[in-house]
Scaffold this motif. Sequence first.
Motif, PDB file in Angstrom:
ATOM      1  N   LEU A  72      17.619  11.573  15.234  1.00  0.00           N
ATOM      2  CA  LEU A  72      16.548  10.679  14.793  1.00  0.00           C
ATOM      3  C   LEU A  72      16.536   9.377  15.587  1.00  0.00           C
ATOM      4  O   LEU A  72      15.473   8.885  15.978  1.00  0.00           O
ATOM      5  N   LEU A  73      17.710   8.823  15.848  1.00  0.00           N
ATOM      6  CA  LEU A  73      17.770   7.576  16.605  1.00  0.00           C
ATOM      7  C   LEU A  73      17.234   7.763  18.021  1.00  0.00           C
ATOM      8  O   LEU A  73      16.621   6.856  18.595  1.00  0.00           O
ATOM      9  N   ALA A  74      17.459   8.943  18.590  1.00  0.00           N
ATOM     10  CA  ALA A  74      16.914   9.220  19.919  1.00  0.00           C
ATOM     11  C   ALA A  74      15.394   9.263  19.899  1.00  0.00           C
ATOM     12  O   ALA A  74      14.748   9.040  20.925  1.00  0.00           O
ATOM     13  N   ASP A 128      10.142  10.495   2.004  1.00  0.00           N
ATOM     14  CA  ASP A 128       8.921  11.137   2.503  1.00  0.00           C
ATOM     15  C   ASP A 128       9.251  12.460   3.182  1.00  0.00           C
ATOM     16  O   ASP A 128       8.416  13.363   3.223  1.00  0.00           O
ATOM     17  N   ALA A 129      10.437  12.546   3.766  1.00  0.00           N
ATOM     18  CA  ALA A 129      10.861  13.776   4.435  1.00  0.00           C
ATOM     19  C   ALA A 129      12.377  13.837   4.448  1.00  0.00           C
ATOM     20  O   ALA A 129      13.052  12.798   4.439  1.00  0.00           O
ATOM     21  N   ILE A 130      12.927  15.042   4.470  1.00  0.00           N
ATOM     22  CA  ILE A 130      14.373  15.261   4.510  1.00  0.00           C
ATOM     23  C   ILE A 130      14.678  16.197   5.666  1.00  0.00           C
ATOM     24  O   ILE A 130      14.032  17.236   5.817  1.00  0.00           O
ATOM     25  N   ILE A 131      15.668  15.829   6.484  1.00  0.00           N
ATOM     26  CA  ILE A 131      16.072  16.679   7.603  1.00  0.00           C
ATOM     27  C   ILE A 131      17.560  16.973   7.471  1.00  0.00           C
ATOM     28  O   ILE A 131      18.383  16.057   7.392  1.00  0.00           O
ATOM     29  N   GLY A 132      17.889  18.246   7.431  1.00  0.00           N
ATOM     30  CA  GLY A 132      19.279  18.682   7.362  1.00  0.00           C
ATOM     31  C   GLY A 132      19.525  19.760   8.398  1.00  0.00           C
ATOM     32  O   GLY A 132      18.747  19.929   9.338  1.00  0.00           O
ATOM     33  N   ARG A 165      13.924  18.641  20.198  1.00  0.00           N
ATOM     34  CA  ARG A 165      12.499  18.993  20.294  1.00  0.00           C
ATOM     35  C   ARG A 165      11.964  19.534  18.963  1.00  0.00           C
ATOM     36  O   ARG A 165      10.823  19.255  18.585  1.00  0.00           O
ATOM     37  N   MET A 166      12.777  20.310  18.247  1.00  0.00           N
ATOM     38  CA  MET A 166      12.333  20.853  16.960  1.00  0.00           C
ATOM     39  C   MET A 166      12.111  19.734  15.945  1.00  0.00           C
ATOM     40  O   MET A 166      11.109  19.725  15.218  1.00  0.00           O
ATOM     41  N   ILE A 167      13.040  18.796  15.876  1.00  0.00           N
ATOM     42  CA  ILE A 167      12.881  17.667  14.954  1.00  0.00           C
ATOM     43  C   ILE A 167      11.679  16.830  15.366  1.00  0.00           C
ATOM     44  O   ILE A 167      10.902  16.360  14.525  1.00  0.00           O
ATOM     45  N   SER A 305      24.787  15.742  19.083  1.00  0.00           N
ATOM     46  CA  SER A 305      23.425  15.248  18.889  1.00  0.00           C
ATOM     47  C   SER A 305      22.960  14.604  20.182  1.00  0.00           C
ATOM     48  O   SER A 305      23.743  14.408  21.120  1.00  0.00           O
ATOM     49  N   ALA A 306      21.681  14.247  20.241  1.00  0.00           N
ATOM     50  CA  ALA A 306      21.137  13.621  21.443  1.00  0.00           C
ATOM     51  C   ALA A 306      21.844  12.310  21.762  1.00  0.00           C
ATOM     52  O   ALA A 306      22.171  12.017  22.923  1.00  0.00           O
TER      53      ALA A 306
END
Length: 336
Positions: A72-74, A128-132, A165-167, A305-306
């Motif tokens: 996310l930070l990337a 608003d959204a959750i990413i795992g 890219r998917m995120i 991670s990136a």
Amino acid sequence: MDYLTDLRINRAKRYLAETEERLRDIALKVGYSDEFYFSRKFKKEVGVSPSDFAKNFKKRIVACSTSVTGHLLALNVMPAAAPLDPKWTPYYYNAYRTQIKSHLKLTDPYTSRPFDANLDEMVRIRPDAIIGTDQLRPSVKAKLMDMATTFFVPTENVGWRDQLRMIARFLDKEDQAELWIQRYEQRVRSAREQLDAVLGNDSILILRIYGQSIHAYWNRGLKDVFHRDLKLKLAFRSESSYNVPLALEQLAELNPDRILLVVCPEASSRAYWLALQHTAAWRQLKAVRNRHVYLITSDPWFEYSAVSIFRMLDEAMLLFTGNCPNALLDSIHGDS
């Protein structure tokens, strides 16, 4: 001028993320008299307009793992909540603990605590959204899907570039993902030239000391940075991750030119490392005689991670050449 631009854009991000000031006032504060030129410059450097950056930054997105935080930070997305811990995630904790408003409990693989321990806090946040990741248990995934729009990143056999890219596709930020990857590839080309001049044909071995034993260590991040990108000569390598015990006799046979060493923080591991340094077998290794043993920590070398990959690249440059470029992630996210 590049350095000055980094300073200005970095400070502008802070104002956009943390204040409600007008764009014209922010442009003036960071050194641009023309807000329209500032907007064009900001979009060129960051990949999105200042207004879009501020809007996306303030969305309540929850990261369920440290690796997701790094992705996310990337993408210039600051999660509203993420796992943070001063011991196990020191980089994210020290750099972002005031900007990440809700600190989730650290779970597997860092501790034995199940992710369920964070569910009550996440309900309170109203994300608003959750990413795992796809490693979460099905029952946990179901509960997260009831809270908000979710995306679970595949981990097996999917590289960090594709994960990013998917995120990015999920968040409609594909341009930022490609910009990050492009800058990373540019940094790799520069690093490879510099490292070739310093390392030549030197072989490298990554070791991990745990308890009373030495292990040859390898993971996805090390494979991507050292083997795939920098194309370094490795004294011990496998196609998969590993943690293989090595006797001192086997280590002597490998006899690498350079050693990267992780000493686990447990008392028994530290005691063994202190004793090992006084043994003849250790002191006779080529890397030890030439003072080419580099102590590294789990952060960033154990994360995938990136952001962590970029940090590994810069860390490798610092270890082997003594020079570290102005890290891309620092010029984007941190105070210069």
